[in-house]
Motif scaffolding. Structure first.
Motif, PDB file in Angstrom:
ATOM      1  N   LEU A  90       0.843  -1.201   0.000  1.00  0.00           N
ATOM      2  CA  LEU A  90       0.000   0.000   0.000  1.00  0.00           C
ATOM      3  C   LEU A  90       0.878   1.251   0.000  1.00  0.00           C
ATOM      4  O   LEU A  90       1.849   1.328   0.760  1.00  0.00           O
ATOM      5  CB  LEU A  90      -0.904   0.022   1.232  1.00  0.00           C
ATOM      6  N   PRO A  91       0.571   2.240  -0.831  1.00  0.00           N
ATOM      7  CA  PRO A  91       1.404   3.451  -0.890  1.00  0.00           C
ATOM      8  C   PRO A  91       1.365   4.214   0.438  1.00  0.00           C
ATOM      9  O   PRO A  91       0.295   4.493   0.978  1.00  0.00           O
ATOM     10  CB  PRO A  91       0.752   4.270  -2.016  1.00  0.00           C
ATOM     11  N   GLY A  92       2.536   4.515   0.980  1.00  0.00           N
ATOM     12  CA  GLY A  92       2.634   5.261   2.228  1.00  0.00           C
ATOM     13  C   GLY A  92       2.393   4.441   3.477  1.00  0.00           C
ATOM     14  O   GLY A  92       2.342   4.995   4.578  1.00  0.00           O
ATOM     15  N   PHE A  93       2.266   3.122   3.343  1.00  0.00           N
ATOM     16  CA  PHE A  93       1.907   2.267   4.475  1.00  0.00           C
ATOM     17  C   PHE A  93       2.905   2.387   5.624  1.00  0.00           C
ATOM     18  O   PHE A  93       2.525   2.346   6.800  1.00  0.00           O
ATOM     19  CB  PHE A  93       1.819   0.818   3.999  1.00  0.00           C
ATOM     20  N   TYR A  94       4.185   2.541   5.315  1.00  0.00           N
ATOM     21  CA  TYR A  94       5.222   2.561   6.349  1.00  0.00           C
ATOM     22  C   TYR A  94       5.667   3.974   6.728  1.00  0.00           C
ATOM     23  O   TYR A  94       6.556   4.126   7.568  1.00  0.00           O
ATOM     24  CB  TYR A  94       6.439   1.752   5.880  1.00  0.00           C
ATOM     25  N   ASP A  95       5.044   4.991   6.158  1.00  0.00           N
ATOM     26  CA  ASP A  95       5.552   6.350   6.339  1.00  0.00           C
ATOM     27  C   ASP A  95       5.564   6.799   7.797  1.00  0.00           C
ATOM     28  O   ASP A  95       6.467   7.518   8.225  1.00  0.00           O
ATOM     29  CB  ASP A  95       4.720   7.344   5.511  1.00  0.00           C
ATOM     30  N   LYS A  96       4.561   6.421   8.588  1.00  0.00           N
ATOM     31  CA  LYS A  96       4.468   6.893   9.974  1.00  0.00           C
ATOM     32  C   LYS A  96       4.968   5.889  11.008  1.00  0.00           C
ATOM     33  O   LYS A  96       4.943   6.176  12.214  1.00  0.00           O
ATOM     34  CB  LYS A  96       3.017   7.267  10.296  1.00  0.00           C
ATOM     35  N   VAL A  97       5.416   4.725  10.551  1.00  0.00           N
ATOM     36  CA  VAL A  97       5.828   3.693  11.499  1.00  0.00           C
ATOM     37  C   VAL A  97       7.018   4.175  12.331  1.00  0.00           C
ATOM     38  O   VAL A  97       8.018   4.643  11.778  1.00  0.00           O
ATOM     39  CB  VAL A  97       6.195   2.391  10.761  1.00  0.00           C
ATOM     40  N   VAL A  98       6.894   4.072  13.644  1.00  0.00           N
ATOM     41  CA  VAL A  98       8.012   4.400  14.529  1.00  0.00           C
ATOM     42  C   VAL A  98       8.949   3.195  14.566  1.00  0.00           C
ATOM     43  O   VAL A  98       8.556   2.124  15.034  1.00  0.00           O
ATOM     44  CB  VAL A  98       7.516   4.725  15.948  1.00  0.00           C
ATOM     45  N   GLU A 139       9.890  -9.139  16.573  1.00  0.00           N
ATOM     46  CA  GLU A 139       9.742  -7.790  16.030  1.00  0.00           C
ATOM     47  C   GLU A 139       8.576  -7.728  15.055  1.00  0.00           C
ATOM     48  O   GLU A 139       7.830  -6.746  15.028  1.00  0.00           O
ATOM     49  CB  GLU A 139      11.042  -7.356  15.351  1.00  0.00           C
ATOM     50  N   ARG A 140       8.407  -8.775  14.258  1.00  0.00           N
ATOM     51  CA  ARG A 140       7.309  -8.784  13.287  1.00  0.00           C
ATOM     52  C   ARG A 140       5.945  -8.787  13.961  1.00  0.00           C
ATOM     53  O   ARG A 140       5.028  -8.086  13.524  1.00  0.00           O
ATOM     54  CB  ARG A 140       7.424 -10.022  12.389  1.00  0.00           C
ATOM     55  N   ILE A 141       5.791  -9.576  15.031  1.00  0.00           N
ATOM     56  CA  ILE A 141       4.456  -9.704  15.627  1.00  0.00           C
ATOM     57  C   ILE A 141       4.168  -8.626  16.665  1.00  0.00           C
ATOM     58  O   ILE A 141       3.011  -8.424  17.041  1.00  0.00           O
ATOM     59  CB  ILE A 141       4.245 -11.101  16.250  1.00  0.00           C
ATOM     60  N   TRP A 142       5.196  -7.913  17.121  1.00  0.00           N
ATOM     61  CA  TRP A 142       4.982  -6.905  18.152  1.00  0.00           C
ATOM     62  C   TRP A 142       5.116  -5.471  17.646  1.00  0.00           C
ATOM     63  O   TRP A 142       4.467  -4.571  18.176  1.00  0.00           O
ATOM     64  CB  TRP A 142       5.972  -7.094  19.305  1.00  0.00           C
ATOM     65  N   ALA A 143       5.982  -5.251  16.669  1.00  0.00           N
ATOM     66  CA  ALA A 143       6.352  -3.867  16.359  1.00  0.00           C
ATOM     67  C   ALA A 143       6.273  -3.493  14.887  1.00  0.00           C
ATOM     68  O   ALA A 143       6.583  -2.353  14.536  1.00  0.00           O
ATOM     69  CB  ALA A 143       7.783  -3.593  16.867  1.00  0.00           C
ATOM     70  N   ARG A 144       5.862  -4.404  14.035  1.00  0.00           N
ATOM     71  CA  ARG A 144       5.788  -4.097  12.606  1.00  0.00           C
ATOM     72  C   ARG A 144       4.338  -4.229  12.124  1.00  0.00           C
ATOM     73  O   ARG A 144       3.572  -5.044  12.638  1.00  0.00           O
ATOM     74  CB  ARG A 144       6.683  -5.034  11.787  1.00  0.00           C
ATOM     75  N   PRO A 145       3.943  -3.423  11.127  1.00  0.00           N
ATOM     76  CA  PRO A 145       2.579  -3.530  10.586  1.00  0.00           C
ATOM     77  C   PRO A 145       2.452  -4.710   9.636  1.00  0.00           C
ATOM     78  O   PRO A 145       3.448  -5.158   9.052  1.00  0.00           O
ATOM     79  CB  PRO A 145       2.405  -2.200   9.855  1.00  0.00           C
TER      80      PRO A 145
END
Length: 480
Positions: free
Chosen positions: A257-265, A304-310
């Motif tokens: 999705l376009p911009g999906f990761y833009d706001k991820v901390v 990290e994938r199941i706790w902190a990534r979309p």
């Protein structure tokens, strides 16, 4: 940190109150407060009234049952004698999950059973850990705090909000927070609806992912067509849907999705080190998952994938003929249920817009051909993620309290699931911290749900320490 709460005195008090604590909790567990079942609406009401009466007896000068357009919540307030003390709101829920399948229960789900295990005793029954047991240990912890400090009021301005619809998705909770914002004003929210990493690895949760769900409906011809007469000459909705679903991820497992990761901390180096230090057994985790291999976004560990990534997941996909034998058709429609788990700082509304743009892009690149209509329906607004920085004073206070109660080093985790915590953080404009004692094998939402009695008592100890510790904290703003 305040040293006014004596650990031996707290432990002695909690242990002396053990039998009364379990008797009262068992009485509450006998109330079948299943919020998802309309036939149990009266039981949810009875659960709220039971809790309100008990909180009044515990000493709270203000106790109210708050109606909603759904099931009721319980509110209580006990101000501190210290006008400068911070205000703490404890959140939990008194509704429970349905008990199905009933035949898998080893005892009656609403007849609590206390039984011995190699680790001590456990209390079996629906709601034992999720969440009545974890709400109830707050009453014992508060009593221990008062008794061992000689106080007549808590060291903090203490509020409780125990909702009655968490197991139904908290559909009216955000509105309740807005309507009751003045009464709920606080400096921090303490959530007791989580767990620890393991029996030998005590941890504090620092955040939860958000969630938004979608149904994707693909339609083509007005009706099913004979595949011999029309197949290969008109677009097939099932084939188009398969291509769309496949296009949700790239070769590295990243969502497209376009911009999906833009706001991820992003995870900081320190938190990655802390997660890596957890005793994670990937082989055992795969066995629990009934899988043979891990998969996901490249460059990240499983935790990290199941706790902190979309993520983006296909929860279900259907269309055309699926009965016995064959039926050679071009189906008129196909459908998929999708869900997106959101990492810290992401917004469900953004993801809905990104998905619509993604569909438009698929129209442009031919994945979504002419003659096919695609409609994405987001029936709910979604749940926002929440995250508390590791250095936040309230989180550090919880860490110290848990460390004293369990007499061990406390680790940090996140949880991959989603709940109403983000609404608490956003609407009340305060940080959220977690104090939970559930164990991974407590069978939450499953038959034979149970709570380890020792862990419930340790949770009460942690509460007793926490109020004294937090009393010295002076947040930037302290509304009353």
């Amino acid at each position: 940190m305040s040293d006014e709460t004596s650990a031996p005195a707290v432990r002695d008090f909690v242990r002396a109150a053990r039998e009364r604590f379990l008797t009262d909790l068992s009485d509450w567990l006998r109330i079948a407060s299943i919020s998802a079942d309309p036939q149990q609406a009266g039981e949810v009401e009875r659960s709220a009234q039971w809790l309100a009466e008990k909180l009044h007896l515990a000493g709270f000068p203000t106790v109210e049952v708050w109606p909603t357009d759904g099931r009721p919540a319980v509110y209580a307030h006990w101000p501190s004698e210290d006008p400068e003390a911070p205000t703490v709101l404890v959140y939990g829920h008194h509704d429970v999950q349905p008990v199905d399948p009933l035949e898998l229960w080893e005892s009656a789900p609403f007849e609590p059973l206390l039984r011995d295990t190699p680790y001590g005793q456990e209390l079996v029954g629906r709601g034992a850990i999720d969440d009545k047991g974890q709400v109830w240990f707050h009453t014992l912890g508060l009593a221990a705090h008062l008794a061992t400090t000689g106080r007549s009021t808590p060291a903090v301005h203490l509020k409780l909000l125990v909702e009655g619809e968490e197991e139904s998705g908290s559909p009216h909770f955000a509105q309740l927070l807005r309507d009751r914002a003045d009464e709920l004003r606080c400096d921090v929210v303490v959530v007791s609806d989580t767990g620890v990493y393991g029996r030998d690895t005590i941890s504090v949760c620092t955040g939860m992912r958000g969630l938004i769900e979608c149904q994707l409906d693909i339609t083509g011809p007005a009706g099913d067509l004979h595949s011999g007469s029309f197949g290969g000459a008109v677009p097939n909705p099932a084939t188009v849907l398969a291509r769309l679903v496949a296009a949700l991820h790239d070769a590295d497992g990243r969502v497209t999705l376009p911009g999906f990761y833009d706001k991820v901390v992003p995870l900081g180096d320190r938190e990655r080190e802390l997660l890596a230090a957890l005793p994670f057994d990937e082989r055992r985790w795969l066995a629990d998952a009934q899988s043979t291999a891990t998969y996901g976004e490249a460059g990240f560990t499983t935790l990290e994938r199941i706790w902190a990534r979309p993520t983006a997941e296909v929860n279900g996909i259907w269309g055309g003929y699926t009965g016995p034998g064959g039926k050679t058709i071009v189906p008129a429609h196909a459908h998929a249920k999708l869900s997106f788990r959101l990492a810290a700082a992401m917004d469900p509304a953004d993801v809905a817009g990104q998905f619509e743009q993604w569909l438009a892009d698929r129209r442009a690149d031919g994945t979504l051909p002419a003659g096919i209509e695609a409609v994405a329906t987001f029936e709910k607004q979604g749940v926002r993620p929440c995250l508390t920085p590791l250095d936040h004073p309230a989180l550090q206070a919880v860490t110290r309290a848990m460390g004293r109660a369990f007499e061990t080093e406390v680790r940090y985790t996140r949880e991959g699931g989603s709940g109403p915590e983000a609404d608490l953080a956003e609407i009340l404009a305060v940080p959220v911290v977690f104090l939970g004692v559930g164990l991974p094998d407590d069978r939450i939402h499953a038959p034979n749900e149970k709570a380890d009695v020792e862990f419930l008592l340790r949770g009460a100890e942690a509460v007793a320490y926490l109020w004294s510790d937090l009393a010295s904290w002076r947040p930037p703003r302290a509304p009353r």
